[in-house]
Design an enzyme around this catalytic site. Sequence first.
Site, mmCIF file in Angstrom:
data_model
loop_
_atom_site.group_PDB
_atom_site.id
_atom_site.type_symbol
_atom_site.label_atom_id
_atom_site.label_comp_id
_atom_site.label_asym_id
_atom_site.label_seq_id
_atom_site.Cartn_x
_atom_site.Cartn_y
_atom_site.Cartn_z
ATOM 1 N N LEU A 155 4.069 5.268 -0.372
ATOM 2 C CA LEU A 155 5.374 5.911 -0.268
ATOM 3 C C LEU A 155 6.076 5.908 -1.616
ATOM 4 O O LEU A 155 6.103 4.874 -2.300
ATOM 5 C CB LEU A 155 6.242 5.188 0.766
ATOM 6 C CG LEU A 155 7.758 5.469 0.730
ATOM 7 C CD1 LEU A 155 8.045 6.925 1.109
ATOM 8 C CD2 LEU A 155 8.518 4.509 1.651
ATOM 9 N N SER A 156 6.664 7.041 -2.001
ATOM 10 C CA SER A 156 7.560 7.122 -3.149
ATOM 11 C C SER A 156 6.884 6.667 -4.439
ATOM 12 O O SER A 156 5.935 7.292 -4.898
ATOM 13 C CB SER A 156 8.821 6.309 -2.846
ATOM 14 O OG SER A 156 9.827 6.596 -3.783
ATOM 15 N N ALA A 157 7.342 5.561 -5.046
ATOM 16 C CA ALA A 157 6.643 5.045 -6.224
ATOM 17 C C ALA A 157 5.209 4.685 -5.862
ATOM 18 O O ALA A 157 4.291 4.856 -6.671
ATOM 19 C CB ALA A 157 7.373 3.829 -6.781
#
Length: 685
Positions: A155-157
Site C-alpha cells: 500500500l502507498s509507499a
Amino acid sequence: MSKRRFAGAVGAWLALELLGCGGPSSSEEAPPVGEVTSTLTQVTSFGSNPGNLRMWKHVPASMPANAPLVVAMHGCTQTANAYTNTGWNALAEQLKFYVLYPEQVSANNQNTCFNWFEPGDTARGQGEALSIKQMVDKMMADHSIDGRRVFVTGLSAGAAMTHVMAAAYPDVFAGGAVMAGIPYKCATSMVQGFSCMSPGSDKTPAQWASLVRGAYSGYSGPYPKMSLWHGTSDYTVKNSNQNEGMEQWTAVHGIDQTPDLSDTVAGYPHKVYRDSAGNSLVETYDLTGMGHGTAIDPATKFPGTNVACGTAGAYVLDTNICSTWHVARFFGLDNSDTVAPSVSLTSPANGASVSGSVKLTASATDNVGVTQVEFLIDGAPVGTDTTSPYEYTWNSASAANGTHTLVARATDAAGNSTTSSTVSVTVSGGVSDTTAPTVALTSPTSGATLSGAVPLTATASDNIGVSRVDFLVDGAVVGQGTLLGGTYTLTWDSTSASTGSHTVRARATDASGNSALSALVTVTVDQGSARFSETFSNNGPDNTGWSLTEWTLDASDQMGSASGKSILGSAVPAFSTVTRTASVTVKLAASPRLSYWRKLDLYGANTTASVSFQVVVNDGADRVVDSVTKGLGGVTESAWTQRANLDLSAYANKTVTLKFIVTAKDLSSTVSRAKAWVDGITVGP
C-alpha cells in the site's frame, strides 16, 4: 548504510504527505526484537540488511512442500502487524502460502515509510530493495517455497516499493499488486516525489518501460504480471498514477494499452490487458469514490470458510470489494484454474457465402467454467454471450460485399482466454461498394536518390474501409504496408534494385476488391550516394556514433518497419527549463541534404512558457537547420511528417554532429511539455 531522516515537525509532516499517508495517524508500536505477535514471528538475521529493515513472517499450519510466498508491505505510519488487517494471513491459512512482511523503522524514516524515492534504496543490490530480497532468500532457505511463485504487494509507499521490487528483481517475483502506488522511478528525490504524487508525471509507455528495464541491465527473462488498484477519490496519491503504472507495465510486457477485457467487479470498473496468447499480464481496478488505502470487505468470507476478508482500520478501507482475494486469484494462489478454455466457431463454416442475418455460434468448454464468449469480425469485437449455447446474430447486410474473417474468444473466471481458429466468409447482398479507395504515396518524393533501407509510406482511405496497401517498385509488389499512426509503411531494401531510375507507387484495396493506384514516383537508386541512413530497424541505432542518453528508443510508435523503433525525446519542466538532446556524428559529402521523419507534441501553458523542437548541426558552433517553437498554444502532429532535402551544403565534406533537441521552459506551472519522435533519417546529395 547511512539512511535519510526527516527531522523536525515540518519535516515529519512533509515526509508523511510525500510518502503517501495524507496526514497524521496513530501507528502501532512494534514489539521488541525477536518477539512473536498474535500473527507474526520476527526473523532477526537474514543477511547484511543494508536497508536496516525488520523482517516478520506468517507460517500457516500444515504447510505442503513447494508452497507460494507473498511479500506484503505496509504504508506510512503503519506496521507489519497493522497490515495483517488486509486479510493476507487469514487467506494464507486457507490456501496454504507463506506471507513475509518487511517493516520500516523510524530510524530510517520518521513516519515508517519505505523510502521509495531514494536512489540508494530502489536499485538492485542496494539499500531497502536488497534487504527485502535477502528476506525472500531467508524464507526460501528456511521453508519449502516454490521459487516460481513468489509475489509482492503493498500500500502507498509499500505500493511504490512493490513497483521497485518488480522492476529491480524480475527474476525473483512472478507478480505484483499495487494499492495506490507510484510507478517505478517516477521520483529520485523528495522534490520529484511531491510532483509524482500530484499532479503526477506524464511519460510515454516506452519511457516508463525503459526505467524498468534499466533497473536490471541485460535481463532478458519474463517480467512480473501486475494488478493495479486505486481509489478515484484518493487525494494523497493522485489516481492518474494508476494509468501511468498501467502504461509502464504493459509496455514492459510488449503489449498495447487497449484493454482486452472491460467489465465490473463488485460494481467497480475492471480492465485486463493480455498478450497474443491470451495471458492476463496487467489489470486495473478503479475504486469509485474510495480514498487512500487498501480495499477490503469484511462481509465477504473466503471461499469454504467463515473467515472475513480483512478488518477495517486506518488505510484499510471497507469498500465492499476484497482486493486480497481478487489479487490472490490473479496470482493463481487459489489453485483453482490455470487452464485456458477451448473454443471453436461452429457456424458459419469456413469458406461459406452468407447474406442478411447470419447466426454465429461457438462451442466452448473449460475445466472450471466459461464466463463469456466474444465474437469478432475482421478483428473487431461485435458481441458477447455469457451462456451456452454461445450465439451472436450478425447483420451482414451492413457489411461490404467480399471476404470477412470471424473468430470467437472464450474467457473463464480466472481470466484465462483462448481464441478460435479463423473462419473466412464471403458476404453477398451487403453494402454495394463500387467506390475505389484513394491512396497517395507520401515517401519517397519524386526525384529522390535512394540507398540502403528505404521507408515507403502512403496514406489511404475508403468509404467502407481499406483492407490492405501494397507497395510496388517497377510495377512489382515488394510488400504489404503496416498501418502505424494513420500511415501505411514498409521498409524496402533498395540494394535488391539495380543502380539507376526506378518507379515507386502504392496500391490500396478495400474489402470488395476495389483498388486504386497512387501517382507514379520516379526515383534514382545509387548505393554510393548516401553517406548516412538511419531507420532504427535493428531495434536500435543501425549506425555507431549515437548518443541517446537523454532520448529513448520507442517501439510503440515508429515510422518504418513494425519490428524497428524510433527515438523519442521528452522534456516536461516544473518551474524550470528542461532540454533533451540526441546526437550522432556524420561525415558529410559534397552538396549534402538532410531528410527525416518526425512527430511532435508541443504544448505551452501560458505566456511564460515556451516549447520547441530543433535540428542542429554542430561543426564548432550550433547552427539550427530546422525548428518548430511554440509559446501559448501547441503543435500536435498525429501522423508522421517528413522534412525533406534540408540544405546542408554549408557543411560539405565536414564531419559534424547532428543533434535533435526538445526544450521546454515553464516558470509558472508543471503542465507544459515538449515531445518529439524521430525516424527515417538520411543524409545524401
